[in-house]
Scaffold this active site. Structure first.
Site, PDB file in Angstrom:
ATOM      1  N   HIS A 131       0.866  -1.170   0.170  1.00  0.00           N
ATOM      2  CA  HIS A 131      -0.063  -0.019   0.136  1.00  0.00           C
ATOM      3  C   HIS A 131       0.903   1.126  -0.021  1.00  0.00           C
ATOM      4  O   HIS A 131       0.568   2.217   0.733  1.00  0.00           O
ATOM      5  CB  HIS A 131      -0.953  -0.096   1.055  1.00  0.00           C
ATOM      6  CG  HIS A 131      -2.046  -1.016   1.045  1.00  0.00           C
ATOM      7  ND1 HIS A 131      -2.433  -1.409   0.001  1.00  0.00           N
ATOM      8  CD2 HIS A 131      -2.727  -1.644   2.028  1.00  0.00           C
ATOM      9  CE1 HIS A 131      -3.523  -2.236   0.029  1.00  0.00           C
ATOM     10  NE2 HIS A 131      -3.986  -2.469   1.414  1.00  0.00           N
ATOM     11  N   HIS A 205      -9.479   2.251   0.393  1.00  0.00           N
ATOM     12  CA  HIS A 205      -9.566   1.238   1.484  1.00  0.00           C
ATOM     13  C   HIS A 205     -10.612   0.987   2.232  1.00  0.00           C
ATOM     14  O   HIS A 205     -10.607   0.746   3.496  1.00  0.00           O
ATOM     15  CB  HIS A 205      -8.173   0.961   2.049  1.00  0.00           C
ATOM     16  CG  HIS A 205      -7.922  -0.401   2.389  1.00  0.00           C
ATOM     17  ND1 HIS A 205      -8.551  -1.275   3.159  1.00  0.00           N
ATOM     18  CD2 HIS A 205      -6.660  -1.093   2.044  1.00  0.00           C
ATOM     19  CE1 HIS A 205      -7.863  -2.317   3.354  1.00  0.00           C
ATOM     20  NE2 HIS A 205      -6.694  -2.062   2.731  1.00  0.00           N
ATOM     21  N   GLU A 339     -11.743  -3.314  -3.248  1.00  0.00           N
ATOM     22  CA  GLU A 339     -10.684  -2.215  -3.507  1.00  0.00           C
ATOM     23  C   GLU A 339     -10.444  -2.225  -5.117  1.00  0.00           C
ATOM     24  O   GLU A 339      -9.903  -3.291  -5.424  1.00  0.00           O
ATOM     25  CB  GLU A 339      -9.413  -2.648  -2.636  1.00  0.00           C
ATOM     26  CG  GLU A 339      -9.483  -2.481  -1.169  1.00  0.00           C
ATOM     27  CD  GLU A 339      -8.573  -3.381  -0.654  1.00  0.00           C
ATOM     28  OE1 GLU A 339      -7.363  -3.048  -0.670  1.00  0.00           O
ATOM     29  OE2 GLU A 339      -8.939  -4.350   0.053  1.00  0.00           O
TER      30      GLU A 339
END
Ligand code: GAL
Length: 374
Positions: A131, A205, A339
């Protein structure tokens, strides 16, 4: 004369109604102080649509903080994970509702090469990079702008990412515009530009629980995902490169199935993922790419995207240690994520759709979270 007065009176009334609806329009977004971080002001934005339904956002991590929508009896509840205050966001789970970049999901061993140059990222999810790194876009204060003269309440967040921050090349400018429509659609329009070639994968997210957060798990929610294949992973959740057909597997959500219906099966990928934590290869043929429906409240969430993939994550790492908005405790599998994204580890997988961003063409993408009941 009297007629004339009446006419003048009703004209005046109309003008006043006109003015007050303009006034309301401006007030569709209200702003309040949410603290400061890194010397920058952080605010909480409240977007109210004409159904009186409220979404809250913050410019810390460009995050969705709350989504309040009715059930089939009209009872409203917040259906997304968030924190009561900025301290929660800074010290708690890094990803709740955040915009994740510069590269959403994992890059194997934190390494990739681009045009013959090797790049190394921090291994914040050993042995991989996750991420966008420990101080990725989710942990930054974005520059906010409440948009004026829009049909619906809308807020734009911009992040200027310096060259090589978190190991990614390019001075990159990322923008997300959130629009909350009268049809209870939360639209996310992304635009990303760079001054030299780089890689990009951006997502939101958000975790959802359509009972209302803090009310049980999401195993009794029904999911539909219009994807004929998914990308199996290794034991570190990096795609192996295979595109596996969902046919005959517990990953087949082309017709609705309970999230919990098959999650405990002895299927290799469910064991490796600790549940669902996988990228689906979207068919991208119908308007709605995925839908989750809660039979008990009647609420549904539809996801509409132009991205090639979506990560179904069933909150397998949630463990009850996080207390969120309104004192709600986020237990194991009490939230799901959809996502929208390019496939994980794409910079190292030549057969996956390209994630290279060049100065020639901006990255433009839209995802919609549409809420409703039936
Ligand atoms: C998801 C990822 C999970 C987990 C989660 C954050 O996007 O697929 O494996 O890392 O983020 O806890």
């Amino acid at each position: 004369m009297r007629k004339q007065n009446l006419f003048t009176g009703s004209m005046l009334l109309l003008i006043m109604i006109g003015m007050s609806s303009c006034g309301n329009k401006k007030e569709m977004v209200t702003t309040e102080n949410f603290g400061s971080f890194d010397g920058k002001e952080v605010s909480l934005y409240t977007l109210t649509n004409n159904q009186g339904n409220v979404v809250k956002l913050t410019n810390y991590g460009a995050a969705i903080v709350e989504v309040n929508v009715p059930d089939r009896d009209g009872n409203k509840a917040n259906v997304t994970f968030g924190y009561d205050n900025l301290e929660g966001y800074v010290n708690g789970d890094p990803y709740f509702g955040k915009v994740v970049g510069q590269f959403a999901n994992r890059i194997a061993r934190g390494k990739f090469s681009l045009e013959g140059v090797d790049y190394t990222l921090a291994l914040n999810n050993f042995p991989n990079a996750l991420h966008g790194g420990p101080t990725g876009w989710h942990s930054r204060v974005w520059t906010p702008e409440v948009l004026q003269n829009t049909d619906y309440p809308a807020v734009k967040f911009t992040y200027d990412k310096p060259d090589m921050e978190e190991g990614f090349p390019g001075n990159v400018v990322a923008e997300v515009v959130y629009t909350w429509t009268d049809e209870n659609e939360l639209i996310m329009d992304y635009k990303v530009t760079t001054d030299r070639n780089t890689v990009i994968n951006i997502t939101n997210h958000a975790y959802f629980n359509l009972h209302g957060t803090g009310n049980g798990d999401i195993l009794d929610h029904e999911a539909l995902i219009r994807a004929s294949a998914f990308t199996p992973v290794d034991s570190t959740l990096i795609p192996t490169g295979e595109l596996r057909s969902v046919e005959g597997t517990p990953f087949d959500f082309r017709t609705p199935h309970l999230i919990g219906g098959r999650i405990g099966e002895e299927y290799d990928q469910l064991i490796l993922g600790g549940g669902y934590d996988h990228n689906y290869v979207l068919d991208n043929v119908e308007e709605v790419d995925a839908e989750v429906y809660d039979p008990s409240t009647g609420r549904f969430l539809q996801v509409i995207t132009d991205q090639p993939g979506v990560q179904l994550y069933t909150g397998n790492f949630l463990d009850g240690t996080q207390t969120g908005r309104g004192g709600k405790v986020y237990q194991y599998r009490s939230g799901f994520c959809l996502e929208t994204q390019h496939f994980p580890d794409s910079p190292n997988q030549a057969a996956f759709p390209s994630v290279i961003l060049t100065p020639v063409e901006p990255f433009l993408s839209s995802t919609v979270f549409r809420f409703g009941v039936r």
